[in-house]
Design a protein around this motif. Structure first.
Motif, mmCIF file in Angstrom:
data_model
loop_
_atom_site.group_PDB
_atom_site.id
_atom_site.type_symbol
_atom_site.label_atom_id
_atom_site.label_comp_id
_atom_site.label_asym_id
_atom_site.label_seq_id
_atom_site.Cartn_x
_atom_site.Cartn_y
_atom_site.Cartn_z
ATOM 1 N N VAL A 72 0.409 -0.810 0.032
ATOM 2 C CA VAL A 72 0.295 0.222 0.116
ATOM 3 C C VAL A 72 1.616 1.217 0.064
ATOM 4 C CG1 VAL A 72 -1.499 -1.291 1.078
ATOM 5 C CG2 VAL A 72 -0.669 0.244 2.769
ATOM 6 N N ARG A 73 0.605 2.693 -0.476
ATOM 7 C CA ARG A 73 1.043 3.316 -0.846
ATOM 8 C C ARG A 73 1.543 4.282 0.857
ATOM 9 N NH1 ARG A 73 0.388 9.082 -0.182
ATOM 10 N NH2 ARG A 73 -2.409 8.566 0.649
ATOM 11 N N GLN A 74 0.456 3.854 1.774
ATOM 12 C CA GLN A 74 0.952 4.439 3.628
ATOM 13 C C GLN A 74 -0.013 3.596 4.579
ATOM 14 O OE1 GLN A 74 1.506 9.218 4.101
ATOM 15 N NE2 GLN A 74 -0.736 8.919 4.326
ATOM 16 N N VAL A 75 0.482 3.576 5.573
ATOM 17 C CA VAL A 75 0.193 2.769 6.748
ATOM 18 C C VAL A 75 -0.442 3.931 7.727
ATOM 19 C CG1 VAL A 75 0.901 1.187 6.255
ATOM 20 C CG2 VAL A 75 2.065 2.548 7.813
ATOM 21 N N CYS A 76 -1.465 4.243 8.659
ATOM 22 C CA CYS A 76 -0.361 4.307 9.484
ATOM 23 C C CYS A 76 -0.517 4.001 11.239
ATOM 24 C CB CYS A 76 -2.040 5.198 10.035
ATOM 25 S SG CYS A 76 -2.584 6.692 11.517
ATOM 26 N N PHE A 77 0.795 4.326 11.553
ATOM 27 C CA PHE A 77 1.846 3.495 12.774
ATOM 28 C C PHE A 77 0.623 4.465 14.162
ATOM 29 C CE2 PHE A 77 5.096 3.624 15.975
ATOM 30 C CZ PHE A 77 5.419 1.518 15.996
ATOM 31 N N ASN A 78 0.504 3.628 14.601
ATOM 32 C CA ASN A 78 -0.164 4.659 16.821
ATOM 33 C C ASN A 78 0.404 3.143 17.590
ATOM 34 O OD1 ASN A 78 -2.900 4.290 18.454
ATOM 35 N ND2 ASN A 78 -1.776 6.419 17.757
ATOM 36 N N VAL A 79 1.213 3.876 18.884
ATOM 37 C CA VAL A 79 1.298 3.853 20.165
ATOM 38 C C VAL A 79 0.681 4.649 21.132
ATOM 39 C CG1 VAL A 79 2.872 3.278 21.550
ATOM 40 C CG2 VAL A 79 3.812 2.948 19.032
ATOM 41 N N MET A 80 0.244 3.890 22.096
ATOM 42 C CA MET A 80 -1.158 4.640 23.032
ATOM 43 C C MET A 80 0.289 3.555 24.696
ATOM 44 S SD MET A 80 -4.318 5.351 23.682
ATOM 45 C CE MET A 80 -4.736 6.857 25.527
ATOM 46 N N LEU A 81 0.365 4.385 25.521
ATOM 47 C CA LEU A 81 0.681 3.595 26.676
ATOM 48 C C LEU A 81 -0.540 4.139 27.572
ATOM 49 C CD1 LEU A 81 4.856 5.295 26.427
ATOM 50 C CD2 LEU A 81 3.350 2.835 26.081
ATOM 51 N N PHE A 82 -1.102 3.551 28.387
ATOM 52 C CA PHE A 82 -1.748 3.749 29.280
ATOM 53 C C PHE A 82 -1.541 4.455 30.467
ATOM 54 C CE2 PHE A 82 -5.405 2.219 32.560
ATOM 55 C CZ PHE A 82 -5.856 3.277 32.447
ATOM 56 N N ASP A 83 -1.523 5.590 31.322
ATOM 57 C CA ASP A 83 -0.491 6.029 32.651
ATOM 58 C C ASP A 83 -1.404 6.080 33.671
ATOM 59 O OD1 ASP A 83 1.556 6.163 30.814
ATOM 60 O OD2 ASP A 83 1.227 7.824 30.444
ATOM 61 N N GLY A 177 -9.305 12.078 41.673
ATOM 62 C CA GLY A 177 -7.701 12.118 41.938
ATOM 63 C C GLY A 177 -7.554 11.589 40.306
ATOM 64 N N VAL A 178 -6.307 11.194 41.411
ATOM 65 C CA VAL A 178 -5.759 9.655 40.014
ATOM 66 C C VAL A 178 -5.172 8.339 40.065
ATOM 67 C CG1 VAL A 178 -3.583 9.514 37.780
ATOM 68 C CG2 VAL A 178 -4.795 12.097 38.189
ATOM 69 N N VAL A 179 -6.130 7.211 39.273
ATOM 70 C CA VAL A 179 -5.229 6.183 39.453
ATOM 71 C C VAL A 179 -4.470 6.034 39.335
ATOM 72 C CG1 VAL A 179 -6.191 3.748 40.395
ATOM 73 C CG2 VAL A 179 -7.760 5.958 40.373
ATOM 74 N N PRO A 180 -2.811 5.789 39.644
ATOM 75 C CA PRO A 180 -1.521 5.521 37.946
ATOM 76 C C PRO A 180 -1.756 4.373 37.725
ATOM 77 C CG PRO A 180 -1.188 6.070 40.273
ATOM 78 C CD PRO A 180 -2.182 5.811 40.869
ATOM 79 N N ALA A 181 -1.356 4.055 36.695
ATOM 80 C CA ALA A 181 -0.872 2.474 36.114
ATOM 81 C C ALA A 181 -0.058 2.810 35.289
ATOM 82 C CB ALA A 181 -2.104 2.392 35.290
ATOM 83 N N ALA A 182 0.582 1.145 35.524
ATOM 84 C CA ALA A 182 1.315 0.717 35.028
ATOM 85 C C ALA A 182 1.067 -0.669 34.762
ATOM 86 C CB ALA A 182 3.012 0.779 35.876
#
Length: 215
Positions: A72-83, A177-182
């Motif tokens: 294909v001519r182009q792809v879309c690459f994605n990464v997401m980190l859930f914090d 508040g925030v609940v951290p994730a790892a």
């Protein structure tokens, strides 16, 4: 690297520094690659590694999907980190802390055996730092059976959401508040068919301890 891709919302979350983008990619473990064939959408979740200003994926040389990506001519690459989860007094204002990278590029086949070897060694050490020193280098036959694709980071953008809810919550009647994730690893479990006299490698113990210390 061109980081001038314009976001449709939250321009204040845009990250344009190459160093920060590389840090997100190096910490991430999996990506999603989207593409279209004959106007039909496709999406491939897979692992990846980064070398300089390129990311690489790999799989069987017989993989139909990988060959499609290369065509294909182009792809879309994605990464997401859930914090973390961001809990607000109203459902509308709930959010998540995250770091994400998106890039647009052709996916080019890596033909050089030396480059393939470099990429696959980088890939192994990305997921288990130090592992390759215990392993034999990939054979030419194994390299030939593996298709490696290169994706450029020339057109790339990143977004980061961090911090707490924001605003004055002194009158809020529910906890906010925030609940951290790892991501954490469990205790390594040796294969039952192997001799128990082989010790757990130090780099593996270090990786587990490090991951758990971030939780």
């Amino acid at each position: 690297m061109k980081t001038n891709l314009k976001p449709s919302r939250y321009p204040g979350r845009v990250c344009s520094e190459a160093r920060e983008i590389y840090e997100i990619l190096d910490e991430g473990r999996f990506c999603t690659i989207a593409y279209a064939v004959n106007e039909e959408p496709h999406q491939l979740p897979t692992g990846y590694c980064r070398l300089h200003d390129k990311v690489y994926i790999h799989g069987s040389s017989k993989s139909h999907f990988l060959h499609q990506l290369a065509d294909v001519r182009q792809v879309c690459f994605n990464v997401m980190l859930f914090d973390g989860l961001v809990l607000a007094p109203t459902a509308f204002d709930h959010s998540v802390n995250y770091r994400s990278v998106i890039a647009y590029s052709p996916a080019k086949k890596v033909e050089s055996m030396a480059k393939k070897r470099e990429v696959l060694e980088c890939f192994t050490n990305k997921y288990i730092p130090g592992r390759m020193k215990d392993l034999a280098a990939p054979s030419d036959q194994q390299l030939s059976a593996t298709l490696v694709l290169e994706i450029s980071l020339e057109y790339v953008s990143a977004k980061v959401r961090s911090g707490t809810v924001g605003g004055d919550l002194s009158d809020a009647e529910v906890w906010s508040g925030v609940v951290p994730a790892a991501i954490a690893y469990g205790v390594p479990e040796q294969d039952s068919s192997q001799s128990s006299t082989i010790p757990v490698p130090g780099y593996l113990t270090e990786m587990v301890v490090k991951s758990n210390s971030q939780c």
